[in-house]
Design an enzyme around this catalytic site. Structure first.
Site, PDB file in Angstrom:
ATOM      1  N   ASP A  86       0.855  -1.186   0.000  1.00 22.65           N
ATOM      2  CA  ASP A  86       0.000   0.000   0.000  1.00 22.65           C
ATOM      3  C   ASP A  86       0.894   1.239   0.000  1.00 22.65           C
ATOM      4  O   ASP A  86       1.758   1.378   0.861  1.00 22.65           O
ATOM      5  CB  ASP A  86      -0.889  -0.036   1.255  1.00 22.65           C
ATOM      6  CG  ASP A  86      -2.010   0.980   1.183  1.00 22.65           C
ATOM      7  OD1 ASP A  86      -2.135   1.662   0.141  1.00 22.65           O
ATOM      8  OD2 ASP A  86      -2.750   1.094   2.168  1.00 22.65           O
TER       9      ASP A  86
ATOM     10  N   ASP B 190      -3.247   2.527  -5.825  1.00 28.90           N
ATOM     11  CA  ASP B 190      -2.123   2.570  -4.883  1.00 28.90           C
ATOM     12  C   ASP B 190      -2.010   1.320  -4.005  1.00 28.90           C
ATOM     13  O   ASP B 190      -1.426   1.363  -2.930  1.00 28.90           O
ATOM     14  CB  ASP B 190      -2.227   3.821  -3.999  1.00 28.90           C
ATOM     15  CG  ASP B 190      -3.413   3.786  -3.056  1.00 28.90           C
ATOM     16  OD1 ASP B 190      -4.335   2.990  -3.286  1.00 28.90           O
ATOM     17  OD2 ASP B 190      -3.416   4.557  -2.088  1.00 28.90           O
ATOM     18  N   GLU B 191      -2.555   0.207  -4.463  1.00 33.27           N
ATOM     19  CA  GLU B 191      -2.557  -1.008  -3.648  1.00 33.27           C
ATOM     20  C   GLU B 191      -2.441  -2.240  -4.534  1.00 33.27           C
ATOM     21  O   GLU B 191      -3.062  -2.287  -5.596  1.00 33.27           O
ATOM     22  CB  GLU B 191      -3.925  -1.125  -2.973  1.00 33.27           C
ATOM     23  CG  GLU B 191      -3.979  -0.888  -1.498  1.00 33.27           C
ATOM     24  CD  GLU B 191      -5.399  -1.134  -1.018  1.00 33.27           C
ATOM     25  OE1 GLU B 191      -5.668  -2.225  -0.516  1.00 33.27           O
ATOM     26  OE2 GLU B 191      -6.237  -0.223  -1.184  1.00 33.27           O
TER      27      GLU B 191
HETATM   28 MG   LIG Z   1      -2.640   3.996   0.234  1.00 31.22          MG
END
Ligand SMILES: [Mg+2]
Length: 390
Positions: A34, A137-138
């Site tokens: 993350d 974003d993961e």
């Molecule tokens: Mg994040």
């Protein structure tokens, strides 16, 4: 069957042996990555800002008189209680800009984020047997074979990835390593930002010990409240009650699920393939909207409708998607997937608000907004009788 998605450096025979080996070893090695305050971090680099100064991205606050919303903010701004999708006026009250306060207000730079995300995902996907991007974003990585089932190698790999992403792109990441997606995801939350947390298969019990049920992805606020009514607030308390008692307070499905989570068995595969089944709703405005607060409240209504339809159908989903169509028909879809399928309205409400706030172009009138619950899971007996929207 999934041979094509495995790293080419391993032949099939080698993979097969490892697979046999793993049957004895018993567990897979899943990594969750993350990015830390991703949008704000990219802007900080782009504008060469001080990360200690609260950075708020979103609509123009107009010295506290502005309408509109916060897209996202950095960790320094979060200390003031500022959150994604909050009215920009409220953010200003909590942390005003100069000369009244230290807040630095900026409009998001479109295009910057997807470029940075692609670079991060390219680095991550090279080191996995199977790779699944969960949002901008993961990502989840199954590295079981890549690391020959060796948990120390997985930890070393994670350290290298974290360093590589920092050195090459200047971006901070947090990682979780565990035998299931849930444990990997919880691990990356553990020491944020720039943290790494590994949970070994024999550490699962101690990892969950004394931990609030609210921290477990898949337990929404409603279920947590229902459990609290029965005096259960931690995962260990849930485990002590056992499956039969739990199914009396909640549902059979939930009880067997939570017991598998605690046993480290419950985990969806890391897979780039997505189920096409989904349920969704859209709304077209009569007049193109420039006020994103009113679009956001329309989106909330759509989420409510979709989630109640999902409940009626008896299905749960693992992916939330927000669709935004601007004047001129340009349409964008933004998604985020969670480690387990859920039907909790408040969970997807938060996801939808976050996706909308982070991605909406505040300068352009909006024609249509939509929400879709995807990657549906359903009781198999009901599958054939259900109809799904595109
Ligand atoms: Mg994040």
């Amino acid at each position: 069957m999934l041979q094509g998605t495995y790293s080419s450096r391993h032949g099939f025979a080698f993979f097969k042996n490892l697979r046999l080996c793993r049957l004895f070893m018993g567990s897979r090695i899943i990594i969750h990555c993350d990015l830390d305050a991703f949008f704000a971090a990219v802007e900080t680099l782009h504008h060469n800002l001080d990360p200690e100064i609260p950075l708020i991205l979103g609509s123009d606050p107009k010295n506290g008189k502005g309408r509109g919303i916060v897209s996202t903010c950095n960790y320094a701004a979060r200390k003031y209680g500022i959150r994604s999708a909050m009215p920009i006026g409220e953010a200003w009250r909590r942390c005003p800009g100069p000369p009244l306060g230290p807040g630095h207000y900026l409009k998001s730079t479109r295009g910057l984020y997807s470029r940075a995300s692609r670079k991060v995902m390219a680095i991550l996907s090279e080191s996995a047997d199977r790779f699944e991007q969960a949002s901008i974003d993961e990502a989840y990585l199954d590295v079981t074979d890549f690391c020959d089932g060796d948990w120390d190698r997985a930890l070393a790999l994670t350290r290298n990835l974290q360093m590589e992403i920092m050195n090459e792109l200047g971006l901070s990441t947090s990682f979780g390593i565990g035998p299931t997606r849930i444990l990997a995801k919880m691990g990356s939350e553990e020491n944020k930002p720039a943290g790494i947390h590994r949970t070994l298969p024999d550490e699962i019990i101690s990892f969950f010990d004394g931990r609030s049920v609210r921290e477990v992805p898949g337990i929404g606020p409603k279920t947590a409240t229902r459990l609290a009514e029965w005096g259960i607030s931690t995962v260990s308390e849930a485990a002590e009650h056992g499956e039969i008692a739990l199914s009396r307070f909640t549902s059979e499905r939930f009880a067997s699920w939570i017991m598998r989570v605690i046993d480290g068995e419950s985990s969806d595969d890391v897979s780039p393939l997505r189920s096409r089944k989904s349920v969704g709703k859209e709304y077209t405005f009569e007049i193109d909207q420039i006020d994103c607060e009113s679009v956001l409240s329309q989106l909330s209504l759509l989420v409510k409708k979709v989630m109640s339809r999902a409940k009626d159908m008896g299905v749960a989903g693992r992916l939330g998607e927000v669709k935004i169509r601007y004047q001129g028909f340009e349409t964008h879809t933004h998604g985020r997937s969670i480690p387990v399928a859920m039907d909790d309205e408040s969970v997807f409400m938060r996801i939808a608000h976050g996706l909308f706030a982070e991605n909406v172009d505040l300068d352009r009138p909006i024609r249509l907004v939509g929400f879709r619950l995807g990657n549906l899971e359903m009781p198999s007996s009901r599958q054939s009788t259900l109809d799904f929207e595109e």
